[in-house]
Design a protein around this motif. Sequence first.
Motif, PDB file in Angstrom:
ATOM      1  N   PRO A 109       0.827  -1.218   0.000  1.00  0.00           N
ATOM      2  CA  PRO A 109       0.000   0.000   0.000  1.00  0.00           C
ATOM      3  C   PRO A 109       0.860   1.267   0.000  1.00  0.00           C
ATOM      4  O   PRO A 109       2.009   1.247   0.422  1.00  0.00           O
ATOM      5  CB  PRO A 109      -0.815  -0.114   1.298  1.00  0.00           C
ATOM      6  CG  PRO A 109      -0.007  -1.020   2.169  1.00  0.00           C
ATOM      7  CD  PRO A 109       0.709  -1.967   1.259  1.00  0.00           C
ATOM      8  N   GLN A 110       0.280   2.354  -0.473  1.00  0.00           N
ATOM      9  CA  GLN A 110       1.006   3.605  -0.607  1.00  0.00           C
ATOM     10  C   GLN A 110       1.520   4.129   0.731  1.00  0.00           C
ATOM     11  O   GLN A 110       2.623   4.686   0.815  1.00  0.00           O
ATOM     12  CB  GLN A 110       0.099   4.671  -1.259  1.00  0.00           C
ATOM     13  CG  GLN A 110       0.783   5.975  -1.612  1.00  0.00           C
ATOM     14  CD  GLN A 110       1.813   5.813  -2.727  1.00  0.00           C
ATOM     15  OE1 GLN A 110       1.654   4.963  -3.587  1.00  0.00           O
ATOM     16  NE2 GLN A 110       2.861   6.629  -2.693  1.00  0.00           N
ATOM     17  N   GLU A 111       0.776   3.890   1.803  1.00  0.00           N
ATOM     18  CA  GLU A 111       1.199   4.405   3.114  1.00  0.00           C
ATOM     19  C   GLU A 111       2.462   3.700   3.621  1.00  0.00           C
ATOM     20  O   GLU A 111       3.201   4.258   4.438  1.00  0.00           O
ATOM     21  CB  GLU A 111       0.070   4.258   4.145  1.00  0.00           C
ATOM     22  CG  GLU A 111      -0.492   2.870   4.317  1.00  0.00           C
ATOM     23  CD  GLU A 111      -1.727   2.631   3.437  1.00  0.00           C
ATOM     24  OE1 GLU A 111      -2.519   1.745   3.816  1.00  0.00           O
ATOM     25  OE2 GLU A 111      -1.894   3.334   2.423  1.00  0.00           O
ATOM     26  N   ASP A 112       2.718   2.493   3.123  1.00  0.00           N
ATOM     27  CA  ASP A 112       3.932   1.788   3.528  1.00  0.00           C
ATOM     28  C   ASP A 112       5.175   2.372   2.861  1.00  0.00           C
ATOM     29  O   ASP A 112       6.305   2.073   3.278  1.00  0.00           O
ATOM     30  CB  ASP A 112       3.832   0.301   3.181  1.00  0.00           C
ATOM     31  CG  ASP A 112       2.897  -0.445   4.125  1.00  0.00           C
ATOM     32  OD1 ASP A 112       2.386   0.190   5.074  1.00  0.00           O
ATOM     33  OD2 ASP A 112       2.680  -1.651   3.918  1.00  0.00           O
ATOM     34  N   GLU A 114       5.803   5.536   2.817  1.00  0.00           N
ATOM     35  CA  GLU A 114       6.056   6.843   3.423  1.00  0.00           C
ATOM     36  C   GLU A 114       7.038   6.692   4.585  1.00  0.00           C
ATOM     37  O   GLU A 114       6.894   5.818   5.438  1.00  0.00           O
ATOM     38  CB  GLU A 114       4.748   7.454   3.929  1.00  0.00           C
ATOM     39  CG  GLU A 114       4.934   8.850   4.513  1.00  0.00           C
ATOM     40  CD  GLU A 114       3.619   9.482   4.948  1.00  0.00           C
ATOM     41  OE1 GLU A 114       3.673  10.511   5.655  1.00  0.00           O
ATOM     42  OE2 GLU A 114       2.554   8.938   4.600  1.00  0.00           O
ATOM     43  N   ASN A 115       8.045   7.542   4.606  1.00  0.00           N
ATOM     44  CA  ASN A 115       9.051   7.502   5.661  1.00  0.00           C
ATOM     45  C   ASN A 115       9.506   8.924   5.976  1.00  0.00           C
ATOM     46  O   ASN A 115       9.903   9.681   5.073  1.00  0.00           O
ATOM     47  CB  ASN A 115      10.258   6.662   5.208  1.00  0.00           C
ATOM     48  CG  ASN A 115      11.295   6.523   6.300  1.00  0.00           C
ATOM     49  OD1 ASN A 115      10.997   6.121   7.421  1.00  0.00           O
ATOM     50  ND2 ASN A 115      12.540   6.863   5.963  1.00  0.00           N
ATOM     51  N   GLU A 117       7.784  11.527   6.742  1.00  0.00           N
ATOM     52  CA  GLU A 117       6.902  12.488   6.065  1.00  0.00           C
ATOM     53  C   GLU A 117       7.250  12.667   4.586  1.00  0.00           C
ATOM     54  O   GLU A 117       6.909  13.689   3.973  1.00  0.00           O
ATOM     55  CB  GLU A 117       6.946  13.851   6.770  1.00  0.00           C
ATOM     56  CG  GLU A 117       6.467  13.782   8.212  1.00  0.00           C
ATOM     57  CD  GLU A 117       6.460  15.150   8.868  1.00  0.00           C
ATOM     58  OE1 GLU A 117       6.952  16.110   8.252  1.00  0.00           O
ATOM     59  OE2 GLU A 117       5.953  15.254  10.001  1.00  0.00           O
ATOM     60  N   HIS A 118       7.895  11.688   4.019  1.00  0.00           N
ATOM     61  CA  HIS A 118       8.184  11.733   2.580  1.00  0.00           C
ATOM     62  C   HIS A 118       7.635  10.462   1.938  1.00  0.00           C
ATOM     63  O   HIS A 118       7.903   9.358   2.378  1.00  0.00           O
ATOM     64  CB  HIS A 118       9.691  11.837   2.323  1.00  0.00           C
ATOM     65  CG  HIS A 118      10.036  11.798   0.859  1.00  0.00           C
ATOM     66  ND1 HIS A 118       9.890  12.896   0.039  1.00  0.00           N
ATOM     67  CD2 HIS A 118      10.508  10.791   0.066  1.00  0.00           C
ATOM     68  CE1 HIS A 118      10.258  12.581  -1.185  1.00  0.00           C
ATOM     69  NE2 HIS A 118      10.647  11.298  -1.198  1.00  0.00           N
ATOM     70  N   ILE A 119       6.864  10.630   0.871  1.00  0.00           N
ATOM     71  CA  ILE A 119       6.324   9.486   0.130  1.00  0.00           C
ATOM     72  C   ILE A 119       7.275   9.156  -1.025  1.00  0.00           C
ATOM     73  O   ILE A 119       7.532   9.997  -1.886  1.00  0.00           O
ATOM     74  CB  ILE A 119       4.907   9.789  -0.409  1.00  0.00           C
ATOM     75  CG1 ILE A 119       3.948  10.023   0.757  1.00  0.00           C
ATOM     76  CG2 ILE A 119       4.417   8.616  -1.269  1.00  0.00           C
ATOM     77  CD1 ILE A 119       2.549  10.409   0.318  1.00  0.00           C
ATOM     78  N   ASN A 121       8.480   7.558  -4.409  1.00  0.00           N
ATOM     79  CA  ASN A 121       7.826   7.264  -5.685  1.00  0.00           C
ATOM     80  C   ASN A 121       8.560   6.209  -6.514  1.00  0.00           C
ATOM     81  O   ASN A 121       7.966   5.555  -7.361  1.00  0.00           O
ATOM     82  CB  ASN A 121       7.690   8.552  -6.522  1.00  0.00           C
ATOM     83  CG  ASN A 121       6.801   9.573  -5.832  1.00  0.00           C
ATOM     84  OD1 ASN A 121       5.650   9.287  -5.532  1.00  0.00           O
ATOM     85  ND2 ASN A 121       7.342  10.759  -5.556  1.00  0.00           N
TER      86      ASN A 121
END
Length: 210
Positions: A109-112, A114-115, A117-119, A121
Motif C-alpha cells: 500500500p502507498q502508506e507503507d 512513506e518515511n 513524512e516523505h512518500i 515514488n
Amino acid sequence: MKNNRRKYAICTLLAFVLCTITALLCACSQTEESDVVEREIYLTGDIVFTSAEDDTAYVHVSFSGDGECVGTATWSSEIENVDLWYKQSTSTVTFDPSRIFSAVKEAVPQEDLENEEHIYNRLKVVLLYDTIYKSIKSDGQITKNGRTYTHAFELDETLDEQTITLTMRSARSENWYTALIAGGIVLFAIATGIYLAYKGRLCQKKKLKE
C-alpha cells in the motif's frame, strides 16, 4: 611354501587398493542432475528507504516467510565432480522480474512507502536468499548477520526473465572415507610384510645355528 602364500596375500591386498583408487578416478567426471523445482516468492515486510533526494524504496522479497506470495521461481540444480576429492553444486534460479515487480506494486500500500513524512515514488524490488553456509557463492551482494549469510539480488523490472546462480563446493565424503580405508589396508599390508620378513630372517638364523 608359507612365505609364498603370505606374499600372495599381501599382493592381493595391494591390488585391491589400487583397483579401488582407479575406480574412484574413473568416476571423477560424473555429473548428476536433480529435478527442476518451483518455489514461491514472498514479501518479507521489510522496506529500506534511501534519502528523500534519491526517492527510492527497496522492497524485500524472499523464498520463505509469512508475507503475500508475489511470484514463483524455477530452481534447476546440478552436481559436478570437480576432482577426486571435491564436488560443486550449482543451482540456477530463473524467474520473471516484471511480473514480480507488478505483484509487489499491487501488494504494497502507498502508506507503507512513506518515511519521515516523505512518500517515495521510485520502487525497487530486492530478492533475498538466506543460508547458514559460508561456502555458498553467488553473483549477488552477500552480507552476514550472526550465523546467517544473505544473498541480495536487485530485480530488473524491464526484463521478462532473470537468472541468478548459487554455487557450493563441498567434499566428496565417500572418497575421503574410501581413501582412509585404503590407506589403512596399505599400512596393514606394509606392517604385515615387515613382520613376516622379520620372522623369516629369525627362522633362517635359527636354521643356520642348528
